[in-house]
Design a protein around this motif. Structure first.
Motif, PDB file in Angstrom:
ATOM      1  N   GLY A   1      -0.212   0.207  -2.587  1.00 41.76           N
ATOM      2  CA  GLY A   1       0.636   0.911  -3.542  1.00 41.76           C
ATOM      3  C   GLY A   1       1.495   1.943  -2.846  1.00 41.76           C
ATOM      4  O   GLY A   1       1.224   2.361  -1.725  1.00 41.76           O
ATOM      5  N   GLY A   2       2.527   2.363  -3.500  1.00 42.95           N
ATOM      6  CA  GLY A   2       3.403   3.369  -2.925  1.00 42.95           C
ATOM      7  C   GLY A   2       4.469   2.750  -2.043  1.00 42.95           C
ATOM      8  O   GLY A   2       4.510   1.542  -1.833  1.00 42.95           O
ATOM      9  N   SER A   3       5.324   3.587  -1.512  1.00 41.50           N
ATOM     10  CA  SER A   3       6.413   3.087  -0.675  1.00 41.50           C
ATOM     11  C   SER A   3       6.266   3.485   0.786  1.00 41.50           C
ATOM     12  O   SER A   3       6.742   2.784   1.664  1.00 41.50           O
ATOM     13  CB  SER A   3       7.758   3.582  -1.208  1.00 41.50           C
ATOM     14  N   THR A   4       5.608   4.614   1.045  1.00 42.26           N
ATOM     15  CA  THR A   4       5.407   5.043   2.430  1.00 42.26           C
ATOM     16  C   THR A   4       3.977   5.516   2.632  1.00 42.26           C
ATOM     17  O   THR A   4       3.297   5.919   1.692  1.00 42.26           O
ATOM     18  CB  THR A   4       6.365   6.187   2.837  1.00 42.26           C
ATOM     19  N   LEU A   5       3.553   5.469   3.861  1.00 40.98           N
ATOM     20  CA  LEU A   5       2.225   5.896   4.269  1.00 40.98           C
ATOM     21  C   LEU A   5       2.384   6.930   5.365  1.00 40.98           C
ATOM     22  O   LEU A   5       3.112   6.703   6.329  1.00 40.98           O
ATOM     23  CB  LEU A   5       1.426   4.702   4.798  1.00 40.98           C
ATOM     24  N   GLU A   6       1.708   8.059   5.219  1.00 42.06           N
ATOM     25  CA  GLU A   6       1.650   9.061   6.276  1.00 42.06           C
ATOM     26  C   GLU A   6       0.253   9.037   6.877  1.00 42.06           C
ATOM     27  O   GLU A   6      -0.735   9.037   6.152  1.00 42.06           O
ATOM     28  CB  GLU A   6       1.923  10.458   5.737  1.00 42.06           C
ATOM     29  N   VAL A   7       0.188   9.006   8.198  1.00 48.04           N
ATOM     30  CA  VAL A   7      -1.095   9.036   8.904  1.00 48.04           C
ATOM     31  C   VAL A   7      -1.115  10.291   9.758  1.00 48.04           C
ATOM     32  O   VAL A   7      -0.201  10.532  10.553  1.00 48.04           O
ATOM     33  CB  VAL A   7      -1.295   7.794   9.789  1.00 48.04           C
ATOM     34  N   SER A   8      -2.160  11.086   9.570  1.00 47.92           N
ATOM     35  CA  SER A   8      -2.299  12.309  10.363  1.00 47.92           C
ATOM     36  C   SER A   8      -3.719  12.416  10.895  1.00 47.92           C
ATOM     37  O   SER A   8      -4.650  11.829  10.356  1.00 47.92           O
ATOM     38  CB  SER A   8      -1.945  13.541   9.524  1.00 47.92           C
ATOM     39  N   ALA A   9      -3.844  13.173  11.967  1.00 49.01           N
ATOM     40  CA  ALA A   9      -5.137  13.461  12.581  1.00 49.01           C
ATOM     41  C   ALA A   9      -5.257  14.980  12.628  1.00 49.01           C
ATOM     42  O   ALA A   9      -4.969  15.599  13.647  1.00 49.01           O
ATOM     43  CB  ALA A   9      -5.216  12.857  13.973  1.00 49.01           C
ATOM     44  N   PRO A  10      -5.681  15.593  11.513  1.00 42.97           N
ATOM     45  CA  PRO A  10      -5.669  17.062  11.419  1.00 42.97           C
ATOM     46  C   PRO A  10      -6.411  17.791  12.530  1.00 42.97           C
ATOM     47  O   PRO A  10      -6.019  18.892  12.908  1.00 42.97           O
ATOM     48  CB  PRO A  10      -6.317  17.329  10.061  1.00 42.97           C
ATOM     49  N   LYS A  11      -7.455  17.192  13.092  1.00 38.52           N
ATOM     50  CA  LYS A  11      -8.234  17.864  14.137  1.00 38.52           C
ATOM     51  C   LYS A  11      -7.669  17.646  15.542  1.00 38.52           C
ATOM     52  O   LYS A  11      -8.119  18.260  16.486  1.00 38.52           O
ATOM     53  CB  LYS A  11      -9.684  17.379  14.094  1.00 38.52           C
TER      54      LYS A  11
ATOM     55  N   THR B   1       1.996  13.749  12.747  1.00 42.85           N
ATOM     56  CA  THR B   1       1.938  12.892  11.568  1.00 42.85           C
ATOM     57  C   THR B   1       2.979  11.796  11.724  1.00 42.85           C
ATOM     58  O   THR B   1       4.111  12.058  12.114  1.00 42.85           O
ATOM     59  CB  THR B   1       2.208  13.713  10.290  1.00 42.85           C
ATOM     60  N   ARG B   2       2.597  10.572  11.443  1.00 45.48           N
ATOM     61  CA  ARG B   2       3.494   9.417  11.537  1.00 45.48           C
ATOM     62  C   ARG B   2       3.713   8.837  10.155  1.00 45.48           C
ATOM     63  O   ARG B   2       2.805   8.834   9.327  1.00 45.48           O
ATOM     64  CB  ARG B   2       2.912   8.340  12.450  1.00 45.48           C
ATOM     65  N   THR B   3       4.907   8.326   9.930  1.00 46.91           N
ATOM     66  CA  THR B   3       5.253   7.727   8.645  1.00 46.91           C
ATOM     67  C   THR B   3       5.494   6.235   8.838  1.00 46.91           C
ATOM     68  O   THR B   3       6.192   5.831   9.767  1.00 46.91           O
ATOM     69  CB  THR B   3       6.517   8.394   8.067  1.00 46.91           C
ATOM     70  N   TYR B   4       4.908   5.434   7.949  1.00 47.83           N
ATOM     71  CA  TYR B   4       5.024   3.980   7.983  1.00 47.83           C
ATOM     72  C   TYR B   4       5.502   3.496   6.625  1.00 47.83           C
ATOM     73  O   TYR B   4       5.162   4.073   5.595  1.00 47.83           O
ATOM     74  CB  TYR B   4       3.659   3.330   8.267  1.00 47.83           C
ATOM     75  N   THR B   5       6.213   2.400   6.612  1.00 48.63           N
ATOM     76  CA  THR B   5       6.579   1.773   5.361  1.00 48.63           C
ATOM     77  C   THR B   5       5.370   1.036   4.779  1.00 48.63           C
ATOM     78  O   THR B   5       4.474   0.636   5.526  1.00 48.63           O
ATOM     79  CB  THR B   5       7.736   0.771   5.545  1.00 48.63           C
ATOM     80  N   LEU B   6       5.345   0.863   3.480  1.00 48.99           N
ATOM     81  CA  LEU B   6       4.357  -0.004   2.838  1.00 48.99           C
ATOM     82  C   LEU B   6       5.032  -1.270   2.307  1.00 48.99           C
ATOM     83  O   LEU B   6       4.389  -2.086   1.650  1.00 48.99           O
ATOM     84  CB  LEU B   6       3.625   0.741   1.718  1.00 48.99           C
ATOM     85  N   ASN B   7       6.301  -1.430   2.632  1.00 51.37           N
ATOM     86  CA  ASN B   7       7.038  -2.625   2.249  1.00 51.37           C
ATOM     87  C   ASN B   7       6.352  -3.851   2.858  1.00 51.37           C
ATOM     88  O   ASN B   7       6.184  -3.931   4.069  1.00 51.37           O
ATOM     89  CB  ASN B   7       8.489  -2.518   2.744  1.00 51.37           C
ATOM     90  N   GLY B   8       5.926  -4.769   2.017  1.00 50.88           N
ATOM     91  CA  GLY B   8       5.276  -5.983   2.483  1.00 50.88           C
ATOM     92  C   GLY B   8       3.796  -5.854   2.786  1.00 50.88           C
ATOM     93  O   GLY B   8       3.155  -6.831   3.167  1.00 50.88           O
ATOM     94  N   ALA B   9       3.220  -4.663   2.604  1.00 48.06           N
ATOM     95  CA  ALA B   9       1.808  -4.464   2.953  1.00 48.06           C
ATOM     96  C   ALA B   9       0.888  -5.327   2.096  1.00 48.06           C
ATOM     97  O   ALA B   9      -0.050  -5.938   2.618  1.00 48.06           O
ATOM     98  CB  ALA B   9       1.423  -2.988   2.834  1.00 48.06           C
ATOM     99  N   GLY B  10       1.147  -5.390   0.798  1.00 49.13           N
ATOM    100  CA  GLY B  10       0.291  -6.189  -0.088  1.00 49.13           C
ATOM    101  C   GLY B  10       0.285  -7.658   0.306  1.00 49.13           C
ATOM    102  O   GLY B  10      -0.769  -8.287   0.398  1.00 49.13           O
ATOM    103  N   ALA B  11       1.468  -8.216   0.563  1.00 45.87           N
ATOM    104  CA  ALA B  11       1.563  -9.626   0.954  1.00 45.87           C
ATOM    105  C   ALA B  11       0.910  -9.868   2.311  1.00 45.87           C
ATOM    106  O   ALA B  11       0.221 -10.875   2.510  1.00 45.87           O
ATOM    107  CB  ALA B  11       3.025 -10.065   0.984  1.00 45.87           C
ATOM    108  N   ALA B  12       1.102  -8.941   3.252  1.00 44.58           N
ATOM    109  CA  ALA B  12       0.480  -9.075   4.575  1.00 44.58           C
ATOM    110  C   ALA B  12      -1.042  -9.038   4.461  1.00 44.58           C
ATOM    111  O   ALA B  12      -1.745  -9.817   5.110  1.00 44.58           O
ATOM    112  CB  ALA B  12       0.991  -8.000   5.519  1.00 44.58           C
ATOM    113  N   LEU B  13      -1.561  -8.124   3.630  1.00 48.51           N
ATOM    114  CA  LEU B  13      -3.012  -8.050   3.436  1.00 48.51           C
ATOM    115  C   LEU B  13      -3.545  -9.299   2.751  1.00 48.51           C
ATOM    116  O   LEU B  13      -4.617  -9.801   3.109  1.00 48.51           O
ATOM    117  CB  LEU B  13      -3.375  -6.791   2.656  1.00 48.51           C
ATOM    118  N   ASP B  14      -2.806  -9.828   1.764  1.00 45.30           N
ATOM    119  CA  ASP B  14      -3.222 -11.061   1.101  1.00 45.30           C
ATOM    120  C   ASP B  14      -3.336 -12.204   2.113  1.00 45.30           C
ATOM    121  O   ASP B  14      -4.295 -12.976   2.085  1.00 45.30           O
ATOM    122  CB  ASP B  14      -2.246 -11.450  -0.003  1.00 45.30           C
ATOM    123  N   THR B  15      -2.358 -12.318   3.009  1.00 43.79           N
ATOM    124  CA  THR B  15      -2.385 -13.342   4.049  1.00 43.79           C
ATOM    125  C   THR B  15      -3.589 -13.137   4.964  1.00 43.79           C
ATOM    126  O   THR B  15      -4.293 -14.087   5.294  1.00 43.79           O
ATOM    127  CB  THR B  15      -1.075 -13.323   4.865  1.00 43.79           C
TER     128      THR B  15
END
Length: 159
Positions: free
Chosen positions: A123-133, A139-153
């Motif tokens: 869900g959503g349109s972008t993903l932020e990944v951070s390592a607070p410690k 922090t890196r930003t990734y698209t979620l475009n196509g994530a659902g279809a990729a995970l289904d595959t």
């Protein structure tokens, strides 16, 4: 892509920029042969420094690999180092405990397909990944475009 253990891994302190445009699922070579991988490249490529990548693969469990890139000697981390990564979308956030593994120097986590982070990736349109410690990892930003279809595959070949 896997790097030799002798290489130094992590991210150079690069500013976050726009991520690539879509998630992909395809067969890729791994140390044990070909495996189905769902992945997205991150932002921040600087010359020969690889972009950070999120890869999802399945073996006995679903495996998340956060390949953060190459870093300098003053930021070197050892295999076995542990931390928490925060995965955040406009739908919520999840904390994933990861361990730095040998061979490719990726942070890895293992879980089932019903883990909360999978719901975030769908869900959503972008993903932020951070390592607070770990302040050396921006922090890196990734698209979620196509994530659902990729995970289904990916899941078609896994479960």
């Amino acid at each position: 892509m896997r790097f030799p253990l002798a290489a130094l891994f992590a991210i150079l302190a690069l500013p976050a920029a726009a991520a690539t445009d879509t998630w992909t699922a395809e067969m890729q070579m791994d140390e044990g042969g070909e495996v189905m991988v769902a992945y997205v490249d991150g932002a921040g490529n600087d010359g020969d420094v690889p972009q950070p990548v999120i890869r999802m693969m399945c073996f006995d469990q679903l495996m998340l690999r956060y390949e953060v890139g190459v870093m300098s000697d003053d930021h070197y981390r050892q295999a076995g180092d542990e931390t928490d990564l925060t995965f955040k979308t406009d739908k919520g956030e999840a904390v994933v405990h990861v361990v730095l593994e040998d061979m490719d120097g990726a942070f890895a986590a293992y879980f089932g397909k019903d883990d909360p982070v999978i719901g975030l990736l769908r869900g959503g349109s972008t993903l932020e990944v951070s390592a607070p410690k770990l302040t050396e990892y921006p922090t890196r930003t990734y698209t979620l475009n196509g994530a659902g279809a990729a995970l289904d595959t990916l899941f078609t070949g896994c479960f």
